[in-house]
Design a protein around this motif. Structure first.
Motif, PDB file in Angstrom:
ATOM      1  N   SER A  92       3.435   5.736  10.944  1.00  0.00           N
ATOM      2  CA  SER A  92       2.445   5.972   9.031  1.00  0.00           C
ATOM      3  C   SER A  92       1.276   5.578  10.284  1.00  0.00           C
ATOM      4  O   SER A  92       0.438   5.038  11.215  1.00  0.00           O
ATOM      5  N   GLY A  95      -0.799  -0.144  10.534  1.00  0.00           N
ATOM      6  CA  GLY A  95      -0.408  -0.872  10.811  1.00  0.00           C
ATOM      7  C   GLY A  95       0.133  -0.277  11.938  1.00  0.00           C
ATOM      8  O   GLY A  95      -0.190   0.197  12.765  1.00  0.00           O
ATOM      9  N   ARG A 170      10.144  -0.902   8.985  1.00  0.00           N
ATOM     10  CA  ARG A 170       9.050  -0.573   8.060  1.00  0.00           C
ATOM     11  C   ARG A 170       7.841   0.496   8.141  1.00  0.00           C
ATOM     12  O   ARG A 170       8.012   1.331   8.845  1.00  0.00           O
ATOM     13  N   ARG A 172       4.244   2.026   6.402  1.00  0.00           N
ATOM     14  CA  ARG A 172       2.855   2.485   5.581  1.00  0.00           C
ATOM     15  C   ARG A 172       2.592   3.486   4.458  1.00  0.00           C
ATOM     16  O   ARG A 172       2.195   4.048   6.129  1.00  0.00           O
ATOM     17  N   THR A 175      -3.452   1.708   3.262  1.00  0.00           N
ATOM     18  CA  THR A 175      -3.611   0.256   3.490  1.00  0.00           C
ATOM     19  C   THR A 175      -3.061  -0.577   2.540  1.00  0.00           C
ATOM     20  O   THR A 175      -2.592  -1.586   3.055  1.00  0.00           O
ATOM     21  N   GLY A 178       3.188  -0.191   1.062  1.00  0.00           N
ATOM     22  CA  GLY A 178       4.762  -0.676   2.514  1.00  0.00           C
ATOM     23  C   GLY A 178       5.979  -0.314   1.836  1.00  0.00           C
ATOM     24  O   GLY A 178       6.493  -0.764   0.390  1.00  0.00           O
ATOM     25  N   ILE A 196       2.021  -5.742  -0.065  1.00  0.00           N
ATOM     26  CA  ILE A 196       0.570  -5.866   1.319  1.00  0.00           C
ATOM     27  C   ILE A 196      -0.794  -6.191   1.020  1.00  0.00           C
ATOM     28  O   ILE A 196      -1.521  -6.397  -0.674  1.00  0.00           O
TER      29      ILE A 196
END
Length: 228
Positions: A92, A95, A170, A172, A175, A178, A196
């Motif tokens: 991503s 993050g 994870r 993302r 921003t 996720g 998020i």
């Protein structure tokens, strides 16, 4: 006369060593890549899509004459301690960077590969070879287990939930967007949307590990109760 300024120390980590694996270890790493592809396809319910590849032996002159340039099928990649190729870009754009650190660089051949066929390990036949800084026995054992577990539901197996066996991956997309995928003892539990939020410090963060442990414990415990 002004004192000379101290040179800035680069924060960029030193590049992993470039290694020409021995013919035997090149074959073992290729076998691992083939098995990892099979595990990945099996986890998606399509093991028949997995294709195997073979080692590409080359002389140094042949490699040098055909490498370099944007469209060359020969390139150098980083590999991590699990034997996997380290992605050039993180999963991503925001993050934490969840890529594994590189332990070595090796040469590969990419022509003829695809979504379901791994890259080919290159062995330079007329150049000194070295052992890879990998525990190949452990990686092969883990890969065999991954093939056996692929596509199978995650369970507690009658035991108490062990936080050490749960892994969180994870993603993302932006921003404020996720997702996470939870694994237990190597098996996938489920993929979930993450919430998020902007923190007081201005960072955007999703749920912490404790939250996802609670989710995993609840889901696995409920499944165990239904199976009883």
């Amino acid at each position: 006369m002004p004192a000379p300024k101290a040179r800035r120390v680069s924060s960029k980590p030193a590049a992993a060593p470039l290694i020409n694996p021995t013919a035997e270890e090149a074959e073992r790493l290729q076998r691992i890549w083939n098995q990892q592809m099979l595990a990945s396809c099996k986890a998606k319910g399509r093991p028949e899509q997995a294709e195997e590849n073979t080692v590409t032996p080359l002389t140094q002159a042949t490699y040098s004459a055909n490498s370099g340039g944007s469209y060359s099928p020969l390139e150098t990649v980083e590999i991590s301690a699990d034997g996997c190729i380290v992605p050039t870009h993180r999963a991503s754009f925001c993050g934490a960077d969840d890529r594994q650190p590189a332990v070595a660089r090796i040469r590969i051949y990419t022509r003829g590969t695809g979504f379901y066929k791994p890259r080919s390990v290159v062995h330079i036949s007329d150049k000194p070879a070295k052992a890879l800084p990998l525990n190949l026995d452990a990686i092969e054992a883990e890969t065999r287990q991954a093939i056996a577990d692929a596509g199978e539901p995650a369970t507690l197996g009658g035991a108490v939930y062990d936080p050490a066996l749960m892994r969180i991956k994870r993603y993302r997309a932006s921003t404020s967007q996720g997702e996470v995928v939870l694994f237990y003892n190597g098996r996938k539990i489920e993929r979930y949307g993450d919430t998020i939020r902007r923190t007081e410090s201005g960072e955007y963060r999703g749920h912490d590990d404790d939250y996802w442990h609670t989710v995993a414990r609840r889901v696995l415990s409920e499944a165990q109760e239904l199976a009883a």
